[in-house]
Design a protein around this motif. Structure first.
Motif, PDB file in Angstrom:
ATOM      1  N   PRO A   6       0.800  -1.226   0.000  1.00 41.87           N
ATOM      2  CA  PRO A   6       0.000   0.000   0.000  1.00 41.87           C
ATOM      3  C   PRO A   6       0.834   1.278   0.000  1.00 41.87           C
ATOM      4  CG  PRO A   6       0.003  -1.005   2.167  1.00 41.87           C
ATOM      5  CD  PRO A   6       0.704  -1.974   1.261  1.00 41.87           C
ATOM      6  N   ALA A  20      -3.793  12.438  -1.242  1.00 42.18           N
ATOM      7  CA  ALA A  20      -4.587  11.221  -1.486  1.00 42.18           C
ATOM      8  C   ALA A  20      -5.537  11.436  -2.674  1.00 42.18           C
ATOM      9  CB  ALA A  20      -5.383  10.861  -0.222  1.00 42.18           C
ATOM     10  N   ARG A  24      -5.343   9.437  -6.330  1.00 44.28           N
ATOM     11  CA  ARG A  24      -6.471   8.666  -6.861  1.00 44.28           C
ATOM     12  C   ARG A  24      -6.883   9.093  -8.269  1.00 44.28           C
ATOM     13  NH1 ARG A  24      -5.838   4.154  -5.093  1.00 44.28           N
ATOM     14  NH2 ARG A  24      -6.933   3.345  -3.275  1.00 44.28           N
ATOM     15  N   PRO A  31      -3.752  -0.174  -3.006  1.00 45.34           N
ATOM     16  CA  PRO A  31      -4.316   0.066  -1.676  1.00 45.34           C
ATOM     17  C   PRO A  31      -3.748   1.352  -1.057  1.00 45.34           C
ATOM     18  CG  PRO A  31      -3.519  -2.203  -1.877  1.00 45.34           C
ATOM     19  CD  PRO A  31      -3.094  -1.484  -3.115  1.00 45.34           C
ATOM     20  N   LEU A  32      -4.620   2.081  -0.390  1.00 43.25           N
ATOM     21  CA  LEU A  32      -4.246   3.376   0.179  1.00 43.25           C
ATOM     22  C   LEU A  32      -4.706   3.415   1.630  1.00 43.25           C
ATOM     23  CD1 LEU A  32      -3.259   6.334  -0.242  1.00 43.25           C
ATOM     24  CD2 LEU A  32      -5.548   6.879  -1.093  1.00 43.25           C
ATOM     25  N   ILE A  33      -3.786   3.748   2.518  1.00 42.69           N
ATOM     26  CA  ILE A  33      -4.103   3.826   3.950  1.00 42.69           C
ATOM     27  C   ILE A  33      -3.709   5.209   4.451  1.00 42.69           C
ATOM     28  CG2 ILE A  33      -3.598   2.883   6.255  1.00 42.69           C
ATOM     29  CD1 ILE A  33      -2.845   0.228   4.874  1.00 42.69           C
ATOM     30  N   ALA A  70     -12.885   7.984   3.591  1.00 42.61           N
ATOM     31  CA  ALA A  70     -12.365   6.668   3.199  1.00 42.61           C
ATOM     32  C   ALA A  70     -13.102   6.159   1.962  1.00 42.61           C
ATOM     33  CB  ALA A  70     -12.519   5.688   4.362  1.00 42.61           C
ATOM     34  N   LEU A  73     -12.173   8.147  -1.172  1.00 40.68           N
ATOM     35  CA  LEU A  73     -10.791   7.932  -1.628  1.00 40.68           C
ATOM     36  C   LEU A  73     -10.490   6.456  -1.901  1.00 40.68           C
ATOM     37  CD1 LEU A  73      -9.059  10.319   0.946  1.00 40.68           C
ATOM     38  CD2 LEU A  73      -9.193  10.683  -1.533  1.00 40.68           C
ATOM     39  N   LYS A  74     -11.479   5.601  -1.738  1.00 32.64           N
ATOM     40  CA  LYS A  74     -11.202   4.145  -1.804  1.00 32.64           C
ATOM     41  C   LYS A  74      -9.976   3.826  -0.960  1.00 32.64           C
ATOM     42  CE  LYS A  74     -11.180   1.366  -5.366  1.00 32.64           C
ATOM     43  NZ  LYS A  74     -10.805   0.965  -6.757  1.00 32.64           N
ATOM     44  N   ALA A  75     -10.039   4.219   0.295  1.00 33.90           N
ATOM     45  CA  ALA A  75      -8.891   4.091   1.188  1.00 33.90           C
ATOM     46  C   ALA A  75      -9.375   3.577   2.534  1.00 33.90           C
ATOM     47  CB  ALA A  75      -8.233   5.458   1.380  1.00 33.90           C
ATOM     48  N   SER A  76      -8.453   3.175   3.391  1.00 34.22           N
ATOM     49  CA  SER A  76      -8.876   3.022   4.777  1.00 34.22           C
ATOM     50  C   SER A  76      -8.218   4.134   5.587  1.00 34.22           C
ATOM     51  CB  SER A  76      -8.617   1.607   5.310  1.00 34.22           C
ATOM     52  OG  SER A  76      -7.282   1.433   5.578  1.00 34.22           O
TER      53      SER A  76
END
Ligand code: FAD
Length: 388
Positions: A6, A20, A24, A31-33, A70, A73-76
Motif C-alpha cells: 500500500p 490522497a 487517486r 491500496p491506500l491507507i 475513506a 478515496l477508496k482508502a482506509s
C-alpha cells in the motif's frame, strides 16, 4: 509483494487528504491507507480564524468525517492512531502500542506543524488556548461559551494573532494583544504596513502592547491576570497563545530521516529514506519551509503523480499570502530570506503599497494593505517563482 504494497499517508490535514485525492486521479487500484492522530474529519484549517466572523462552530467546519473520506478515496482511514516510529529499512510502520505494524510500498509524511509554546509561568495555564486544529477549536469555542467570556488576551501579533484579534472583535469581544516586536505582523510586513493593520484593528477597539513578553498567567477572580515583563498587567477572561508554528519533525528524527527546520526533501518530495516522502507544513522542500495552503496544493499535485509511477518535481510559483484581517485586508509576498534589496513604501492612510526591489530594480517581494491590495495581480506577475 511490492506491486501491491500500500501507499501509506500519515496525516489527514489539507496535505494528507490533498495528496490522497491527487493520487487517486492517477491510480484507482493501489491500496491506500491514511493514518491520523486526530479524528480524521476533513476541514479547511484557515477557517479556524474566521469562526466568529462567519459564525461557524467546529461541526460547521467539518466537511466530511473519516468514514466518508475513506469511501470517497477508496482508502482506509485509521483515526486516533499516533505513529511513533518508522522502520525505514524494512518499510514498516509501528502504530499505537507497537503491537501492530504495517508494511508500506511508499510512505508520505504529512504530519503538519506544531504550535510553539512560549515559556510562561503562573497558575492559570489551563486558560491559555492555542488553536491549531479542529479539536483545539472545539475546546476553545466551548471555553468561550461556558465561561461567558467577554475579554480575550492574545499572545502574538503575527498572522494568527492578528486574524484572531479581528475575528474576536467581529464576535463582539474585547481584545488586548501582546507582541515583543514593534508592530502587527512584524516578521511578514515592513513597519508602515504593520502599523496600518494595527491602526485599523485599534479603531475597531483592539489594544496592543508592543515590546514586552508575557511572563505569567494567573487566576484572578473568575478570569486571569496576564503579567508582562515591563511591569504591566492585563485582566482578561481567557488567553489565546499564537506565537507561531514549527514543522513537526520528531517522528522523522526518531526514524533516522534527515531533518533541518523541517523534514528535508528534494523537489520530488523524497526524504533521505527510500520510498518515504514529505509534504505540507512538516516539510522543507528544496530549502523552503512554507506553512501555507498554496504550496501544499502544488506539492500534492506533483506527488500524486510521483506516487502513481510518474516522477514529477514540484514547482512553486510566486504565492502571495492573503491575511484574513477584514478591518484592513493584507496581501504579502515576503522576499526570500537573505534577499538583497530595499523596501519602497507608498502610503495613504491605511492603504500601503510596499515593494521590495533589488539594485537592478527587480521586484522580489511586496506587502499591500487596504485598498492597495488591488495591486496584487499586477505585482504578482512581476515576481520570480520560488522554485521555478
Ligand atoms: P495539518 O493540518 O496540521 O495536518 C497534520 C495531520 O497529521 C493531522 O491529521 C494530525 O493528526 C496528523 N499527525 C501529526 N503527527 C502524527 C503522528 N505522529 N501520527 C499520526 N498522525 C499524526 N494558510 C493559508 O495559506 N492561508 C490562510 O488563510 C491560513 N490561515 C490559517 C489560519 C490558522 C488559524 C492556522 C492555524 C493556519 C492557517 N494557515 C493558512 C496555514 C494552513 O492552514 C496550513 O498550512 C495547512 O492547513 C497545513 O496542512 P497540513 O496537512 O500540512 O497539516
Amino acid at each position: 509483494d511490492k506491486v501491491h504494497a500500500p501507499v501509506v499517508i500519515i496525516g489527514t490535514g489539507l496535505a494528507g487528504y490533498g495528496v490522497a485525492k491527487e493520487f487517486r486521479k492517477h491510480d484507482s487500484d493501489t491500496p491506500l491507507i491514511l493514518i491520523t492522530s486526530d479524528d480524521g474529519r476533513s476541514y479547511s484549517k484557515p477557517m479556524l480564524s474566521t469562526g466568529y466572523t462567519k459564525n461557524t462552530t467546529a461541526n460547521d467546519l467539518a466537511q466530511l468525517d473519516a468514514g466518508s473520506m475513506a469511501k470517497m478515496l477508496k482508502a482506509s482511514v485509521w483515526t486516533m492512531t499516533r505513529v511513533a516510529e518508522i522502520d525505514t529499512a524494512n518499510q514498516m510502520i509501528k502504530v499505537g502500542d507497537a503491537q501492530s505494524a504495517i508494511h508500506y510500498g511508499k510512505l508520505v509524511l504529512a504530519v503538519g506543524a506544531e504550535v510553539i509554546q512560549p515559556p510562561i509561568g503562573g497558575d492559570a495555564l489551563e486558560k491559555v488556548y492555542s488553536v491549531n486544529d479542529l479539536l483545539d477549536y472545539d475546546d476553545f469555542r466551548s471555553a468561550v461559551e461556558k465561561n461567558g467570556v467577554k475579554k480575550v488576551c492574545i499572545i502574538g501579533g503575527g498572522l494568527i494573532g492578528c486574524e484572531f484579534t479581528n475575528d474576536l472583535l467581529n464576535g463582539g469581544f474585547e481584545v488586548e494583544a501582546v507582541d515583543p516586536l514593534g508592530h502587527c505582523l512584524p516578521t511578514l510586513l515592513p513597519e508602515q504596513a504593520g502599523k496600518a493593520v494595527q491602526a485599523a484593528l485599534e479603531s475597531k477597539g483592539a489594544t496592543f502592547h508592543f515590546g514586552p513578553l508575557v511572563t505569567e498567567v494567573n487566576h484572578a477572580g473568575e478570569g486571569v491576570r496576564v503579567t508582562l515583563n515591563n511591569g504591566e498587567t492585563i485582566d482578561a477572561d481567557l488567553v489565546v497563545s499564537a506565537v507561531g508554528v514549527r514543522p513537526r519533525v520528531a517522528l522523522a528524527q526518531a526514524s533516522g530521516i534527515d531533518t533541518n527546520r523541517g523534514v528535508v526533501t528534494n523537489r520530488l518530495l523524497e526524504t533521505s529514506a527510500p520510498n518515504v516522502y514529505a509534504m505540507g507544513d512538516c516539510a522543507e522542500v528544496g530549502g523552503h519551509v512554507l506553512v501555507y495552503v498554496a504550496p501544499l496544493m502544488a506539492a500534492a499535485r506533483a506527488l500524486g503523480k510521483t506516487l502513481a509511477g510518474e516522477p514529477t518535481e514540484v514547482s512553486y510559483p510566486a504565492m502571495p499570502v492573503t491575511i484574513k484581517t477584514p478591518a484592513c485586508p493584507v496581501v504579502v509576498a515576503p522576499p526570500a530570506p537573505g534577499a538583497q534589496g530595499e523596501w519602497t513604501v507608498q502610503a495613504q492612510g491605511n492603504d500601503v503599497q510596499a515593494e521590495f526591489r533589488d539594485a537592478a530594480g527587480n521586484l522580489l517581494g511586496f506587502a499591500l494593505t487596504g485598498e492597495a491590495t488591488k495591486a496584487k495581480l499586477a505585482l504578482q506577475k512581476e515576481l520570480p517563482a520560488i522554485l521555478a
